[in-house]
Design a protein around this motif. Structure first.
Motif, mmCIF file in Angstrom:
data_model
loop_
_atom_site.group_PDB
_atom_site.id
_atom_site.type_symbol
_atom_site.label_atom_id
_atom_site.label_comp_id
_atom_site.label_asym_id
_atom_site.label_seq_id
_atom_site.Cartn_x
_atom_site.Cartn_y
_atom_site.Cartn_z
ATOM 1 N N GLU A 20 0.776 -1.290 -0.043
ATOM 2 C CA GLU A 20 -0.004 0.029 -0.254
ATOM 3 C C GLU A 20 1.082 1.245 -0.080
ATOM 4 O O GLU A 20 2.005 1.273 0.593
ATOM 5 C CB GLU A 20 -0.849 -0.028 1.303
ATOM 6 C CG GLU A 20 -1.979 -1.203 1.015
ATOM 7 C CD GLU A 20 -2.936 -1.191 2.309
ATOM 8 O OE1 GLU A 20 -2.640 -0.573 3.293
ATOM 9 O OE2 GLU A 20 -4.040 -1.452 2.127
ATOM 10 N N SER A 21 0.397 2.344 -0.727
ATOM 11 C CA SER A 21 1.125 3.694 -0.872
ATOM 12 C C SER A 21 0.299 4.658 -0.774
ATOM 13 O O SER A 21 -1.014 4.571 -1.531
ATOM 14 C CB SER A 21 1.992 3.288 -1.912
ATOM 15 O OG SER A 21 2.543 4.895 -2.268
ATOM 16 N N ASP A 22 0.452 5.815 -0.046
ATOM 17 C CA ASP A 22 -0.290 6.995 0.101
ATOM 18 C C ASP A 22 -0.008 8.082 -1.268
ATOM 19 O O ASP A 22 -0.908 8.997 -1.414
ATOM 20 C CB ASP A 22 -0.113 7.674 1.153
ATOM 21 C CG ASP A 22 -0.633 6.841 2.551
ATOM 22 O OD1 ASP A 22 -1.645 6.224 2.290
ATOM 23 O OD2 ASP A 22 0.034 7.024 3.456
ATOM 24 N N VAL A 25 3.835 5.713 -7.035
ATOM 25 C CA VAL A 25 4.982 4.476 -6.651
ATOM 26 C C VAL A 25 5.184 3.958 -8.110
ATOM 27 O O VAL A 25 4.436 3.646 -8.880
ATOM 28 C CB VAL A 25 4.418 3.645 -5.628
ATOM 29 C CG1 VAL A 25 3.227 2.696 -6.119
ATOM 30 C CG2 VAL A 25 5.707 2.773 -4.957
ATOM 31 N N HIS A 27 6.776 0.082 -8.654
ATOM 32 C CA HIS A 27 7.298 -1.087 -7.925
ATOM 33 C C HIS A 27 8.130 -1.884 -9.233
ATOM 34 O O HIS A 27 7.400 -1.963 -10.020
ATOM 35 C CB HIS A 27 6.025 -2.070 -7.556
ATOM 36 C CG HIS A 27 5.310 -1.537 -6.277
ATOM 37 N ND1 HIS A 27 6.073 -1.102 -5.029
ATOM 38 C CD2 HIS A 27 4.271 -1.182 -6.084
ATOM 39 C CE1 HIS A 27 5.363 -0.520 -4.413
ATOM 40 N NE2 HIS A 27 3.939 -0.803 -4.919
ATOM 41 N N LYS A 74 -2.514 7.202 -4.661
ATOM 42 C CA LYS A 74 -2.615 6.215 -3.421
ATOM 43 C C LYS A 74 -2.986 4.918 -4.129
ATOM 44 O O LYS A 74 -3.926 5.038 -4.985
ATOM 45 C CB LYS A 74 -3.599 6.789 -2.648
ATOM 46 C CG LYS A 74 -4.007 5.907 -1.331
ATOM 47 C CD LYS A 74 -5.062 6.390 -0.350
ATOM 48 C CE LYS A 74 -5.294 5.508 0.719
ATOM 49 N NZ LYS A 74 -6.378 5.678 1.654
ATOM 50 N N HIS A 252 14.601 0.264 0.924
ATOM 51 C CA HIS A 252 12.964 -0.084 1.026
ATOM 52 C C HIS A 252 12.463 -1.253 0.357
ATOM 53 O O HIS A 252 11.505 -0.957 -0.408
ATOM 54 C CB HIS A 252 12.496 1.405 0.694
ATOM 55 C CG HIS A 252 13.074 2.792 1.612
ATOM 56 N ND1 HIS A 252 13.914 3.481 1.047
ATOM 57 C CD2 HIS A 252 12.573 2.978 2.893
ATOM 58 C CE1 HIS A 252 14.166 4.404 1.929
ATOM 59 N NE2 HIS A 252 13.165 4.184 3.111
ATOM 60 N N LEU A 254 10.359 -4.129 -0.596
ATOM 61 C CA LEU A 254 9.073 -4.445 0.009
ATOM 62 C C LEU A 254 8.851 -6.056 -0.075
ATOM 63 O O LEU A 254 8.017 -6.621 0.589
ATOM 64 C CB LEU A 254 7.937 -4.116 -1.095
ATOM 65 C CG LEU A 254 8.031 -2.366 -1.205
ATOM 66 C CD1 LEU A 254 7.190 -2.157 -2.270
ATOM 67 C CD2 LEU A 254 7.741 -1.882 0.172
ATOM 68 N N PRO A 260 11.077 -0.285 -4.476
ATOM 69 C CA PRO A 260 10.408 0.935 -5.063
ATOM 70 C C PRO A 260 11.740 1.420 -6.132
ATOM 71 O O PRO A 260 12.788 1.389 -5.809
ATOM 72 C CB PRO A 260 10.082 1.970 -4.113
ATOM 73 C CG PRO A 260 10.963 1.407 -3.001
ATOM 74 C CD PRO A 260 10.815 -0.009 -3.114
#
Length: 263
Positions: A20-22, A25, A27, A74, A252, A254, A260
């Motif tokens: 989940e990302s606000d 992004v 990936h 988001k 970072h 995931l 990312p």
């Protein structure tokens, strides 16, 4: 966040991932020997280019190239990471049909997927989404296609020995020809035994890197069975899309094969 599936699903699903990302992004994902099924919610995501919008759910086969999943806002994704033979067991379709690309899940499993996507979209929490997917897969369990015992045995040998066994030795152990095993792997795994072994071997270096200083890449490569640094770097970049040093400097991650890459 990585979540183990219900015990009854262990032979089909390796684990679930919640991403989940606000904000925006990108990936970057690469091969880990496991296909998967992705459901996403909130803002749309695209593959590589903002013009290529992905359906609400899709599956991916064995990867050969790095893939980028991009969102401009988001977003959330829940990924069912399958066992290496998972797509074949679930669909009965030769796994190499899905090699190195994404396919809308509805195109494979039919209209039942529409309701499933809506339930995932309207769920209030990650836990609820996992429960919805586990219920769906448990219902599918009785209709799974059987996996060839020789394929299972070869997978076990490759993974247990961290990709270091010569394929010729595996063929001899199973009393099967190279051509026969490769054909079975392409149908049920989606790639050749040799390529799958290479993925396992590279991922062994990734595990070793987690406990080794950046300055010791040569030592890690040697421990993983590489005796030529240039060969190791070539194989590493071919599978991960980045150099060993760049991967190690990514703080970072995931998942082991997902991080990312910037938008």
């Amino acid at each position: 966040m990585q979540i183990c599936p219900a015990i009854s699903l262990n032979s089909l699903i390796k684990h679930f991932l919640i991403l989940e990302s606000d904000g925006p992004v990108n990936h970057q994902m690469f091969a880990d020997g496991n296909p998967g099924i992705v459901f996403h919610y909130d803002q749309p995501i695209s593959e590589g280019s903002q013009q290529n919008i992905m359906p609400g759910s899709f599956l991916y086969g064995q990867l050969k190239d790095c893939k980028h999943l991009i969102s401009s806002g988001k977003t959330g994704m829940v990924v069912a990471v399958l066992q290496p033979y998972g797509i074949y067991a679930l669909t009965g379709i030769p796994a190499n049909t899905f090699k190195n690309h994404f396919t809308a899940l509805e195109d494979v499993l039919g209209h039942q997927v529409t309701e499933l996507e809506e339930r995932i979209l309207n769920a209030f929490s990650s836990e609820e989404r996992i429960q919805i997917l586990e219920t769906f897969f448990i219902k599918k369990y009785s209709s799974l296609y059987s996996v060839d015992p020789e394929v299972r045995h070869a997978l076990e040998l490759i993974c247990t020995h961290k990709g270091l066994l010569p394929i010729a030795w595996i063929n001899q152990k199973l009393q099967i020809t190279e051509r026969q095993l490769e054909r079975k792997f392409n149908i049920q795994i989606g790639t050749s035994p040799k390529y799958f072994s290479g993925i396992v071997k590279i991922h062994q270096t990734l595990k070793l890197f987690q406990h080794t200083p950046v300055s010791s890449t040569a030592q890690v490569a040697c421990e993983a069975g590489y005796f030529d640094q240039a060969h190791f770097i070539h194989d590493f970049k071919k599978i991960t899309g980045v150099s060993p040093l760049k991967y190690l400097n990514q703080s970072h991650k995931l998942a082991v094969n997902l991080f990312p890459a910037g938008v």
